[in-house]
Design an enzyme around this catalytic site. Structure first.
Site, PDB file in Angstrom:
ATOM      1  N   ASN A   7     -30.893  16.268 -81.731  1.00  0.00           N
ATOM      2  CA  ASN A   7     -31.260  16.426 -83.136  1.00  0.00           C
ATOM      3  C   ASN A   7     -32.624  17.113 -83.191  1.00  0.00           C
ATOM      4  O   ASN A   7     -33.646  16.484 -82.956  1.00  0.00           O
ATOM      5  CB  ASN A   7     -31.303  15.035 -83.790  1.00  0.00           C
ATOM      6  CG  ASN A   7     -31.698  15.083 -85.260  1.00  0.00           C
ATOM      7  OD1 ASN A   7     -31.926  16.156 -85.814  1.00  0.00           O
ATOM      8  ND2 ASN A   7     -31.784  13.922 -85.875  1.00  0.00           N
ATOM      9  N   ARG A  91     -26.773  17.636 -84.073  1.00  0.00           N
ATOM     10  CA  ARG A  91     -26.852  17.395 -85.505  1.00  0.00           C
ATOM     11  C   ARG A  91     -27.306  18.692 -86.164  1.00  0.00           C
ATOM     12  O   ARG A  91     -28.337  19.261 -85.790  1.00  0.00           O
ATOM     13  CB  ARG A  91     -27.869  16.293 -85.783  1.00  0.00           C
ATOM     14  CG  ARG A  91     -27.996  16.046 -87.244  1.00  0.00           C
ATOM     15  CD  ARG A  91     -28.979  14.975 -87.539  1.00  0.00           C
ATOM     16  NE  ARG A  91     -28.858  14.636 -88.949  1.00  0.00           N
ATOM     17  CZ  ARG A  91     -29.555  13.697 -89.544  1.00  0.00           C
ATOM     18  NH1 ARG A  91     -30.420  13.010 -88.851  1.00  0.00           N
ATOM     19  NH2 ARG A  91     -29.397  13.448 -90.805  1.00  0.00           N
ATOM     20  N   HIS A 180     -26.750  13.569 -95.444  1.00  0.00           N
ATOM     21  CA  HIS A 180     -26.522  12.247 -94.829  1.00  0.00           C
ATOM     22  C   HIS A 180     -25.029  12.005 -94.603  1.00  0.00           C
ATOM     23  O   HIS A 180     -24.578  10.865 -94.507  1.00  0.00           O
ATOM     24  CB  HIS A 180     -27.028  11.081 -95.719  1.00  0.00           C
ATOM     25  CG  HIS A 180     -28.510  10.994 -95.871  1.00  0.00           C
ATOM     26  ND1 HIS A 180     -29.103  10.660 -97.057  1.00  0.00           N
ATOM     27  CD2 HIS A 180     -29.508  11.167 -94.985  1.00  0.00           C
ATOM     28  CE1 HIS A 180     -30.415  10.632 -96.912  1.00  0.00           C
ATOM     29  NE2 HIS A 180     -30.689  10.947 -95.649  1.00  0.00           N
ATOM     30  N   ARG A 241     -40.031  12.346-102.225  1.00  0.00           N
ATOM     31  CA  ARG A 241     -39.294  13.293-103.080  1.00  0.00           C
ATOM     32  C   ARG A 241     -38.996  12.673-104.442  1.00  0.00           C
ATOM     33  O   ARG A 241     -38.685  11.487-104.528  1.00  0.00           O
ATOM     34  CB  ARG A 241     -37.964  13.683-102.426  1.00  0.00           C
ATOM     35  CG  ARG A 241     -38.135  14.557-101.208  1.00  0.00           C
ATOM     36  CD  ARG A 241     -36.794  14.839-100.550  1.00  0.00           C
ATOM     37  NE  ARG A 241     -36.907  14.594 -99.129  1.00  0.00           N
ATOM     38  CZ  ARG A 241     -35.882  14.331 -98.323  1.00  0.00           C
ATOM     39  NH1 ARG A 241     -34.645  14.297 -98.803  1.00  0.00           N
ATOM     40  NH2 ARG A 241     -36.075  14.122 -97.049  1.00  0.00           N
ATOM     41  N   GLU A 383     -25.972   7.401 -86.627  1.00  0.00           N
ATOM     42  CA  GLU A 383     -25.564   8.807 -86.705  1.00  0.00           C
ATOM     43  C   GLU A 383     -25.309   9.388 -85.319  1.00  0.00           C
ATOM     44  O   GLU A 383     -24.395  10.184 -85.125  1.00  0.00           O
ATOM     45  CB  GLU A 383     -26.630   9.615 -87.463  1.00  0.00           C
ATOM     46  CG  GLU A 383     -26.634   9.257 -88.945  1.00  0.00           C
ATOM     47  CD  GLU A 383     -27.911   9.609 -89.672  1.00  0.00           C
ATOM     48  OE1 GLU A 383     -27.903  10.580 -90.429  1.00  0.00           O
ATOM     49  OE2 GLU A 383     -28.919   8.911 -89.490  1.00  0.00           O
TER      50      GLU A 383
END
Ligand code: ADP
Length: 396
Positions: A7, A91, A180, A241, A383
């Site tokens: 990743n 990923r 996600h 965010r 993940e």
């Protein structure tokens, strides 16, 4: 078969080596500050001390070189040779509308991923650097791309289209993509197992609540709506965010003298619970400040909980009901009070939590009580394991 999961972020590289016969993690690590001074790679294997490699890493390729040497090192290595790596799973953030599933990487996949760079400028180029470096270092090993957007490609047009002039979609591919996806896919499948039901028969809402946060409505095993959009800025309030705001705020503030890049930076890095609380982007700090009486910290949390709850309500409407709600990621897995507060506002779904079950951590478990009409679960996301499973399935 051993699968290496990679990743790559803009200046970081996370990895895990998994033995897919047992799904055990053989080794994992993180390279940070790639391309900067003070680059360091931390490598660990179960039952062994962590090893730190503090040496210059100009690019992700040097980091990969260090991690591959660490994997076969006579002292702290876990493999005899790199030939024991059967496949590599990457990923990758954004696949636009090109891929609705993971795929074996070839020149065409690289080209299509590159075309999505402008929609994932922080991640896609870094993901591609990692892919190319692995191709150079281990040219014979099959590599698989696992996209964060892929799971959401099943959204119907009414959920993914924005009501802008249609040519914005045709010319610039402006639509909701969602992110996600690997996490939402992993936990929704695990929820089927936890509930002892076939996922094809379930209406689920997956709440991935971490620094980045998104919800996903999963009907009969397929994503039908999600809260992030063209970019990961949309939807819920997050660590830094803002999530959804009135789009007219952007031109309004531009007229006050802010330029677009500045606004982009503010909305991505200085807003959310950090922006409102003025305390931190870390939920633990903000919870602590709120408990100590800091009103803005409390307000930041209240906005966050309210948005999660109203989005859950929207997805109940989208699916005409819900059987299970899943909490996952840093906050979703660990914050007992957040789960309680969010669920306190969902009594219309007949939800009641079992306080003892809700206080557990770290395992997939049902936290609603026997009388609850909707099952509420905590499912730790994984993940890397999802990427390794997809990689194994394709590489075989
Ligand atoms: P990401 O992968 O998006 O960076 P994570 O899923 O690791 O994020 O989640 C990080 C967030 O989870 C942080 O804001 C952290 O405060 C929050 N978190 C972790 N543990 C707890 C806890 N025990 N209580 C409250 N929040 C927690």
């Amino acid at each position: 078969m051993n699968v290496l999961v990679i990743n790559c972020g803009s200046s970081s590289l996370k990895y895990q080596l998994l033995d897919m016969n047992t799904e055990e993690v053989l080794a994992k690590g993180l390279a940070e500050r790639i391309g900067n001074q003070g680059a360091v790679l931390t490598h660990e294997a179960p039952g062994q001390e962590k090893v730190k490699f503090e040496q210059a890493m100009e690019t992700h390729k040097e980091a990969l070189n260090i991690l591959m040497a660490a994997l076969v090192d006579p002292n702290h290595g876990v493999l005899k040779s790199l030939e024991e790596v059967s496949a590599i799973g990457h990923r990758v953030l954004h696949a636009g509308e090109y891929y609705s599933d993971s795929i074996i990487i070839d020149a065409d996949v690289i080209e299509k991923t590159e075309l999505c760079n402008e929609m994932g400028p922080l991640h896609n180029p870094a993901n591609l650097i990692g892919i190319r470096a692995c191709q150079e270092l281990l040219p014979k090993v099959p590599q698989v791309a696992v996209f964060d957007t892929a799971f959401h490609q099943s959204l119907p047009a009414e959920a993914y289209m924005y009501a802008l002039p249609y040519e914005m979609y045709e010319k610039y591919h402006v639509r909701k993509y969602g992110f996600h996806g690997t996490s939402h896919k992993f936990v929704s499948r695990a929820a089927g197992e936890v509930m002892g039901k076939n996922i094809e028969d379930l209406k689920l809402i997956s709440c991935h609540l971490g620094n980045g946060a998104s919800l996903c409505a999963v009907k009969n095993g397929k994503a039908i709506d999600t809260s992030m959009g063209l970019t990961p800025l949309a939807g819920l309030v997050m660590g830094t965010r803002c999530g959804d705001i009135d789009p007219a705020i952007v031109p309004f503030l531009a007229n006050k003298g802010y330029d677009v890049a500045e606004l982009d930076n503010i909305m991505n890095k200085k807003s959310g619970i950090l922006g409102v609380s003025g305390v931190s982007s870390d939920f633990r700090d903000v919870e602590e400040a709120a408990n100590a009486g800091n009103e803005r910290a409390q307000l930041a949390l209240d906005i966050f909980y309210y948005r999660v709850r109203t989005t859950i309500g929207a997805y109940v409407a989208a699916m005409d009901g819900v059987d299970g709600i899943i909490f996952t990621a840093g906050l979703g897995e660990n914050s007992v009070t957040s789960r309680q507060i969010i669920c306190d506002g969902l009594s219309y779904l007949g939800i009641s939590l079992d306080p003892v079950a809700n206080s557990k951590r770290g395992e997939a478990t049902i936290i609603s009580d026997k009388d609850s009409k909707t099952t509420v679960m905590v499912i730790p996301t994984n993940e890397e394991l999802m990427i390794a499973r997809d990689t194994l399935a394709l590489a075989k």
